[in-house]
Design a protein around this motif. Structure first.
Motif, PDB file in Angstrom:
ATOM      1  N   VAL A  21      24.885  27.034  48.211  1.00  0.00           N
ATOM      2  CA  VAL A  21      25.485  27.972  47.260  1.00  0.00           C
ATOM      3  C   VAL A  21      26.023  29.199  48.004  1.00  0.00           C
ATOM      4  N   LYS A  22      25.235  29.731  48.913  1.00  0.00           N
ATOM      5  CA  LYS A  22      25.647  30.914  49.688  1.00  0.00           C
ATOM      6  C   LYS A  22      26.925  30.635  50.474  1.00  0.00           C
ATOM      7  N   GLU A  23      26.969  29.500  51.129  1.00  0.00           N
ATOM      8  CA  GLU A  23      28.135  29.139  51.939  1.00  0.00           C
ATOM      9  C   GLU A  23      29.401  29.037  51.083  1.00  0.00           C
ATOM     10  N   VAL A  24      29.293  28.388  49.924  1.00  0.00           N
ATOM     11  CA  VAL A  24      30.446  28.240  49.031  1.00  0.00           C
ATOM     12  C   VAL A  24      30.920  29.606  48.541  1.00  0.00           C
ATOM     13  N   LEU A  25      29.986  30.440  48.100  1.00  0.00           N
ATOM     14  CA  LEU A  25      30.366  31.743  47.543  1.00  0.00           C
ATOM     15  C   LEU A  25      30.966  32.658  48.603  1.00  0.00           C
ATOM     16  N   GLU A  26      30.418  32.638  49.801  1.00  0.00           N
ATOM     17  CA  GLU A  26      30.966  33.468  50.887  1.00  0.00           C
ATOM     18  C   GLU A  26      32.376  33.024  51.260  1.00  0.00           C
ATOM     19  N   LYS A  27      32.636  31.736  51.163  1.00  0.00           N
ATOM     20  CA  LYS A  27      33.957  31.180  51.462  1.00  0.00           C
ATOM     21  C   LYS A  27      35.031  31.773  50.557  1.00  0.00           C
ATOM     22  N   HIS A  28      34.607  32.206  49.365  1.00  0.00           N
ATOM     23  CA  HIS A  28      35.561  32.719  48.381  1.00  0.00           C
ATOM     24  C   HIS A  28      35.528  34.241  48.269  1.00  0.00           C
ATOM     25  N   GLY A  29      34.961  34.904  49.270  1.00  0.00           N
ATOM     26  CA  GLY A  29      35.062  36.353  49.376  1.00  0.00           C
ATOM     27  C   GLY A  29      34.194  37.166  48.439  1.00  0.00           C
ATOM     28  N   LEU A  30      33.125  36.608  47.907  1.00  0.00           N
ATOM     29  CA  LEU A  30      32.240  37.394  47.046  1.00  0.00           C
ATOM     30  C   LEU A  30      31.433  38.384  47.881  1.00  0.00           C
ATOM     31  N   SER A  31      31.081  39.487  47.281  1.00  0.00           N
ATOM     32  CA  SER A  31      30.301  40.503  47.988  1.00  0.00           C
ATOM     33  C   SER A  31      28.903  39.967  48.281  1.00  0.00           C
ATOM     34  N   GLU A  32      28.231  40.597  49.229  1.00  0.00           N
ATOM     35  CA  GLU A  32      26.874  40.198  49.599  1.00  0.00           C
ATOM     36  C   GLU A  32      25.921  40.295  48.399  1.00  0.00           C
ATOM     37  N   VAL A  33      26.103  41.348  47.604  1.00  0.00           N
ATOM     38  CA  VAL A  33      25.247  41.544  46.420  1.00  0.00           C
ATOM     39  C   VAL A  33      25.494  40.431  45.400  1.00  0.00           C
ATOM     40  N   VAL A  64      23.906  19.875  42.318  1.00  0.00           N
ATOM     41  CA  VAL A  64      24.474  21.193  42.055  1.00  0.00           C
ATOM     42  C   VAL A  64      25.974  21.085  42.280  1.00  0.00           C
ATOM     43  N   GLU A  65      26.712  21.449  41.252  1.00  0.00           N
ATOM     44  CA  GLU A  65      28.159  21.388  41.304  1.00  0.00           C
ATOM     45  C   GLU A  65      28.674  22.816  41.099  1.00  0.00           C
ATOM     46  N   ILE A  66      29.568  23.258  41.953  1.00  0.00           N
ATOM     47  CA  ILE A  66      30.142  24.600  41.814  1.00  0.00           C
ATOM     48  C   ILE A  66      31.644  24.442  41.634  1.00  0.00           C
ATOM     49  N   ASN A  67      32.137  24.966  40.522  1.00  0.00           N
ATOM     50  CA  ASN A  67      33.579  24.982  40.265  1.00  0.00           C
ATOM     51  C   ASN A  67      34.060  26.427  40.409  1.00  0.00           C
ATOM     52  N   VAL A  68      34.993  26.618  41.314  1.00  0.00           N
ATOM     53  CA  VAL A  68      35.544  27.948  41.560  1.00  0.00           C
ATOM     54  C   VAL A  68      36.929  27.973  40.930  1.00  0.00           C
ATOM     55  N   ASP A  69      37.097  28.840  39.942  1.00  0.00           N
ATOM     56  CA  ASP A  69      38.340  28.917  39.188  1.00  0.00           C
ATOM     57  C   ASP A  69      38.778  30.370  39.113  1.00  0.00           C
ATOM     58  N   LYS A  70      39.970  30.663  39.605  1.00  0.00           N
ATOM     59  CA  LYS A  70      40.439  32.056  39.639  1.00  0.00           C
ATOM     60  C   LYS A  70      40.516  32.682  38.255  1.00  0.00           C
ATOM     61  N   ILE A 136      33.740  36.352  37.219  1.00  0.00           N
ATOM     62  CA  ILE A 136      33.809  37.268  38.357  1.00  0.00           C
ATOM     63  C   ILE A 136      35.127  37.011  39.075  1.00  0.00           C
ATOM     64  N   PRO A 137      35.772  38.051  39.576  1.00  0.00           N
ATOM     65  CA  PRO A 137      37.026  37.844  40.307  1.00  0.00           C
ATOM     66  C   PRO A 137      36.798  36.991  41.563  1.00  0.00           C
ATOM     67  N   ILE A 138      37.683  36.027  41.769  1.00  0.00           N
ATOM     68  CA  ILE A 138      37.588  35.099  42.898  1.00  0.00           C
ATOM     69  C   ILE A 138      38.821  35.244  43.771  1.00  0.00           C
ATOM     70  N   ASN A 139      38.614  35.232  45.068  1.00  0.00           N
ATOM     71  CA  ASN A 139      39.759  35.232  46.023  1.00  0.00           C
ATOM     72  C   ASN A 139      40.247  33.823  46.242  1.00  0.00           C
TER      73      ASN A 139
END
Length: 139
Positions: A21-33, A64-70, A136-139
């Motif tokens: 989860v951490k790796e996926v979220l960091e890939k999309h520019g989310l803040s550390e918090v 665990v499935e993560i869908n990242v949608d702008k 949440i805003p996604i890059n």
């Protein structure tokens, strides 16, 4: 973009889920918090499923499935075949009750409900899906 990770129901796999989860979220520019907060929520739901619903049976699994949608933000689907637990029907204990009864749990699901913007439970004969949404805003 969609990411999937399937693991056997062993407590040791929680670390792997957190890393995924951490790796996926960091890939999309989310803040550390934001990353830490969302990892906490997903970890809590997965831990409850692995420990309570699956009794740490490594012959069973969760996905665990993560869908990242702008436009929609982040959609986390936690998929399994155990007996369904509807987090939306969970009656939250008060902090006073937790302290008074010296409970060692009961706070995790409260955090999940506060962190996520929407929680949905879906079920059919083959699987159950706990969908956690964070707008949440996604890059």
């Amino acid at each position: 973009m969609k990411y999937c990770y399937k693991v056997p129901c062993k407590k040791e796999m929680l670390k792997e889920i957190r890393c995924f989860v951490k790796e996926v979220l960091e890939k999309h520019g989310l803040s550390e918090v934001d990353v830490s907060t969302l990892v906490l929520a997903i970890d809590e739901v997965c831990a409850n499923l692995i420990i309570h619903s699956h009794c740490c049976n490594p012959k069973e699994s969760i996905e665990v499935e993560i869908n990242v949608d702008k436009d929609k933000g982040l959609i986390f689907n936690i998929i399994d075949k155990a007996e369904i637990f509807n987090i939306n029907e969970y009656q939250e204990p008060t902090l006073e009750d937790i302290i008074k009864k010296q409970r060692k749990g009961g706070i995790g699901l409260i955090l999940v409900k506060k962190i996520m913007d929407d929680i949905q439970i879906y079920s059919d004969k083959k699987k159950h899906i706990c969908r956690l949404v964070k707008k949440i805003p996604i890059n």
